[in-house]
Design an enzyme around this catalytic site. Structure first.
Site, short mmCIF file in Angstrom:
data_model
loop_
_atom_site.label_atom_id
_atom_site.label_comp_id
_atom_site.label_asym_id
_atom_site.label_seq_id
_atom_site.Cartn_x
_atom_site.Cartn_y
_atom_site.Cartn_z
N SER A 1 -3.48 4.25 -19.04
CA SER A 1 -4.81 4.61 -18.56
C SER A 1 -5.20 6.03 -18.95
O SER A 1 -6.21 6.52 -18.46
CB SER A 1 -4.87 4.46 -17.03
OG SER A 1 -3.97 5.37 -16.42
N GLY B 1 0.82 -1.20 0.00
CA GLY B 1 0.00 0.00 0.00
C GLY B 1 0.86 1.25 0.00
O GLY B 1 2.07 1.19 0.17
N PRO B 2 0.23 2.41 -0.18
CA PRO B 2 0.97 3.68 -0.19
C PRO B 2 1.62 3.95 1.16
O PRO B 2 1.26 3.36 2.18
CB PRO B 2 -0.11 4.71 -0.51
CG PRO B 2 -1.27 3.94 -1.04
CD PRO B 2 -1.21 2.60 -0.41
N PRO B 3 2.59 4.86 1.20
CA PRO B 3 3.21 5.21 2.48
C PRO B 3 2.20 5.83 3.44
O PRO B 3 1.31 6.57 3.04
CB PRO B 3 4.29 6.23 2.08
CG PRO B 3 4.54 5.99 0.63
CD PRO B 3 3.24 5.53 0.06
N GLY B 4 2.36 5.51 4.71
CA GLY B 4 1.55 6.15 5.74
C GLY B 4 0.20 5.55 6.00
O GLY B 4 -0.58 6.12 6.76
N LYS C 1 -7.52 5.85 -7.65
CA LYS C 1 -7.90 6.92 -8.58
C LYS C 1 -9.20 7.60 -8.16
O LYS C 1 -9.33 8.82 -8.20
CB LYS C 1 -8.02 6.37 -10.00
CG LYS C 1 -6.69 5.92 -10.60
CD LYS C 1 -6.88 5.32 -11.98
CE LYS C 1 -5.56 4.88 -12.58
NZ LYS C 1 -5.73 4.28 -13.92
#
Length: 813
Positions: free
Chosen positions: A681, A358-361, A724
């Site tokens: 995309s 997953g994304p940071p944080g 998104k």
């Protein structure tokens, strides 16, 4: 030799210097040197011997040779082998090379004799000269005493010689001097100065030899002492064996043996360690090998071989801990609880290796910490970011200087348990170079079928890793090698919604920062409106790290005002944020307010979450040139070409000039050119921006889109829809166009996002343009008289579930 000038062959010497009146024998191999000897033997056997400055020069030129040499007489030439001859020469007189006028097939030069400075009989008999001769004899005696193999003839000649010039030349020819020093003596015309220079060189050489002898004596003494100690120790052991006594010095060895036997290790491991102890007993205590063996045994015995923490396998207890430490992440918690449930049903089963992506944080590391707390396992954390050496995983061979075990063994030893939870952070950032591939070394570690007998290069004995629970974290799976990814079960952590962030900051971040800044709950109060504004206007992230920094900034302001402003408590409302945190770096509704021509909001996925990706198109009269800017990758460049070709096939349908590709220059730009952009995309966004710019029709406000386009106008599915759509919600977008094939992915999107956004599924570019473009200006009047035609694409109503748990429609109608 009555003449003072010669036109004579030249022989360049490497590392040799010939002095007048001296005999010298040396070998010659270079063709130009052999040719020079042949030429001299054909004439009067005279040759000019001069030293070259660099020994490595194969074909010397005039600049490579010293100017002063010796005109010598060849007394004998003997062929040693094919291509090599041995020559004996007798030094004649000093001469200076005026010009080297020939270099092929041999060297030949014009040389002139240097005048010999004749010393008077009175000078030779003077006390000054006698003192110099005596000093020379003393220095040479000291030199001869330190150097072995010096011929007796040399010593006799030095004692009998009374000519300073000849003695200087003789000693310079027969003692160890540098080439530059010999050359300086050869070039000196004064006999007295020559001998004085030689004495300086001889004194320096004596000092060097004295230091060499001193170091050699020290080394010899140390070796003798070590051998003597070893012999004495051996004698002591033999005598004690004869008397039936034990050696008190062997207490260390007995301690090692007792500790090994007490562990109850497998037979192979126990036998290997006992052999190391036996090897240690045969080594001198101070030897380097014994230090290596001691370090090896200490590392092996520090391992917690028979120590395991009692695992707490209780699903309900684990659920309470996970819910207390983390808000949201229901899918992730559910998957972890399923793993715990399996272990509760089958405690002896081999666990799976989980990979939190997953994304940071978003809380990947903190979830692993909570799992260790829930299972009552010791936690050992390894950061793999930037690791490039395979030895970091498998360890170094113990024969190398500074060798150590790998990080896996070190982490287990540090945790003091054979069943810890090992957290491998940033596994997607492993590197590789000439020292090996650490990702390949992890294949055995993270394979439950193989890691039951993991062998570290340092320990060389099998270590059972099957009881270790591995959790890895990564920002993306794209950079993880496929074989390694295949060994892990990926659990994706998506971005947090604004409501989730609100609860996280109220229940976790704010209490944590209040404690770290020394504040009580009553001293700082931040209302919900301020927290929502903080999330909406001061952060743009998937996780909560920047949000935590903003909360920390508010706490610092509260500390200052309480200490210096005379206030007892601080209440922060939304209107106070600009004063406390400066102006918002993210203006609200930046991408949703205006209807513009040639500007479309695309949606992009990044490692840190979703982002709005604007596409700008400008058309100008020209020659049909297409220009793409914005630091684009190959995939996006091809998407732009495909979108342009698709529109050229639809010029009639959208009233576009059929010749636009000949008389119009098109510039497609993606802002923020410093950020690299690539991915499949952005096709429909580029096509919409192109059509808007070519037709003059504006793009509807509050609309974003994602999807790839084909030459026939089909819209292909994309990835990263969850991130998104989260980005669209953060930026105030109300309507999102998605590919029809991605409708099934809407089930993975948070209910709050689905309720706040209107999703429009599209299958081809005509549906996209019908929904995205405003009507043309010339058709506005006609619209009052004629009923409007229904648009091709309808909002996603048929795909929406009836109601969500909160009573809202899952998809906005």
């Amino acid at each position: 030799m009555e003449l003072t000038t010669w036109n004579i062959p030249v022989l360049a010497l490497r590392g040799l210097t010939v002095f007048p009146h001296m005999d010298l024998t040396f070998d010659v191999e270079r063709p130009i040197s052999i040719a020079a000897l042949s030429r001299a033997m054909e004439t009067d056997q005279e040759i000019f011997l001069v030293t070259q400055k660099e020994m490595g020069t194969a074909v010397p030129e005039e600049k490579d040779l010293y100017r002063v040499g010796t005109v010598s007489h060849i007394t004998q030439v003997l062929r040693v082998s094919e291509g090599s001859v041995r020559v004996m020469v007798e030094g004649g007189r000093r001469a200076r090379m005026k010009r080297l006028w020939q270099s092929e097939p041999f060297l030949q030069a014009n040389v002139e004799a240097l005048p010999e400075q004749k010393e008077s009989e009175a000078f030779l008999r003077s006390a000054r000269t006698e003192a110099l001769l005596r000093q020379t004899a003393v220095l040479f005696d000291e030199y001869a005493g330190r150097v072995s193999g010096l011929p007796d003839e040399v010593k006799t000649q030095v004692e009998e010689c009374r000519d300073p010039g000849y003695l200087a030349d003789f000693l310079a020819q027969n003692i160890r001097l540098r080439t530059e020093e010999r050359q300086s003596i050869l070039e000196e015309p004064s006999a007295y100065i020559r001998l004085r220079k030689l004495n300086e060189f001889l004194a320096r050489e004596n000092d060097v030899l004295a230091f060499e002898g001193e170091m050699e004596d020290k080394v010899r003494s140390q070796l003798a002492r070590s051998q003597r100690e070893q012999i004495l120790r051996t004698q002591i052991r033999v005598m004690q064996g004869e008397l039936g006594e034990t050696d008190d010095g062997d207490e260390e060895l007995d301690d090692y043996r007792a500790r090994i036997l007490r562990l109850g290790l497998p037979e192979e491991t126990e036998s290997h360690l006992l052999k190391e102890v036996d090897k240690l007993s045969k080594q001198p205590y101070t030897s380097a090998e014994s230090a290596v063996i001691r370090g090896y045994l200490d590392v092996c015995l520090e391992m917690p071989w028979n120590t395991q923490t009692r695992e707490r396998l209780n699903v309900e207890a684990a659920r309470k801990i996970l819910d207390k430490d983390h808000f949201g992440l229901e899918k992730v918690k559910r998957r972890i609880l399923e793993t715990i449930a399996v272990r509760q049903m089958n405690p002896e089963g081999r666990g799976q290796i989980l990979c939190l992506v997953g994304p940071p944080g978003v809380g990947k590391t903190s979830i692993a910490i909570s799992v260790a707390k829930a299972l009552n396992r010791k936690l050992a954390r390894l950061s793999l970011g930037g690791v490039r050496d395979e030895a970091d995983i498998r360890g170094h061979r113990k024969t190398y200087i500074g060798s150590m075990p790998g990080r896996i063994i070190e982490a287990i030893s540090r945790s003091k348990s054979m069943n810890p939870l090992l957290l491998l952070d940033e596994i997607d950032k492993l590197g590789s170079d000439y020292r090996g591939d650490p990702a390949a070394a992890l294949l055995e570690v993270l394979d439950s079928e193989q890691n039951c007998a993991f062998r570290d290069h340092f320990m060389e004995i099998p270590v059972d890793l099957s009881h270790v629970m591995f959790i890895t974290t990564a920002n993306t799976t794209e950079t993880i090698p496929r074989p390694l990814l295949d060994r892990m079960e990926v659990i994706e952590l998506g971005s947090y919604t604004d409501e989730e962030k609100l609860q996280i900051v109220k229940n976790h971040l704010l209490p944590k920062q209040l404690k770290e800044h020394g504040l009580k709950k009553t001293q700082l109060r931040v209302d919900d409106g301020a927290l929502r504004a903080l999330i909406r206007d001061y952060t743009r992230e998937s996780g909560v790290r920047v949000l935590e920094r903003r909360v920390a900034a508010l706490c610092r302001k509260a500390d200052m005002q309480i200490l210096t402003g005379g206030v007892k408590r601080l209440t922060v409302e939304e209107k106070d944020l600009p004063e406390l945190l400066d102006m918002s770096p993210y203006p609200p509704a930046l991408h949703a307010e205006r209807e513009e021509t040639g500007v479309v909001n695309g949606l992009a996925w990044t490692e840190v979450g979703g982002e709005i990706l604007e596409v700008e198109v400008n058309v100008m009269p020209g020659t049909g040139k297409l220009e793409l800017t914005g630091n684009l990758g190959d995939v996006m460049k091809e998407s732009a070409q495909a979108a342009l070709s698709c529109l050229r096939s639809r010029t009639d349908r959208y009233e576009i000039d059929p010749e636009f590709y000949k008389n119009t220059d098109i510039h497609i730009h993606f802002p923020e050119g410093a950020v690299p952009k690539d991915g499949p995309s952005a096709g429909i966004a580029i096509a919409t921006a192109l059509c808007s710019a070519l037709t003059g029709r504006k793009v509807r406000a509050g609309l974003a889109m994602t999807g790839e386009i084909t030459l026939r106008g089909r819209v292909l599915a994309i990835g990263g829809l969850k991130e998104k759509t989260m980005a669209a919600l953060r930026n105030g977008i109300g309507t999102v166009l998605i590919p029809q094939d991605n409708v099934r992915d809407l089930e993975q999107i948070d209910q709050t996002v689905r309720a706040a956004l209107e999703f429009v599924p599209v299958t081809n570019v005509d549906e996209v343009l019908s929904r995205a473009l405003c009507p043309a200006e010339k058709k506005k009047k006609k619209a009052a008289a004629e009923p409007a035609k229904p648009e091709t694409a309808e909002p996603l109503a048929a795909f929406a579930p009836a109601r969500s748990e909160g009573g809202q429609d899952a998809l906005r109608q």
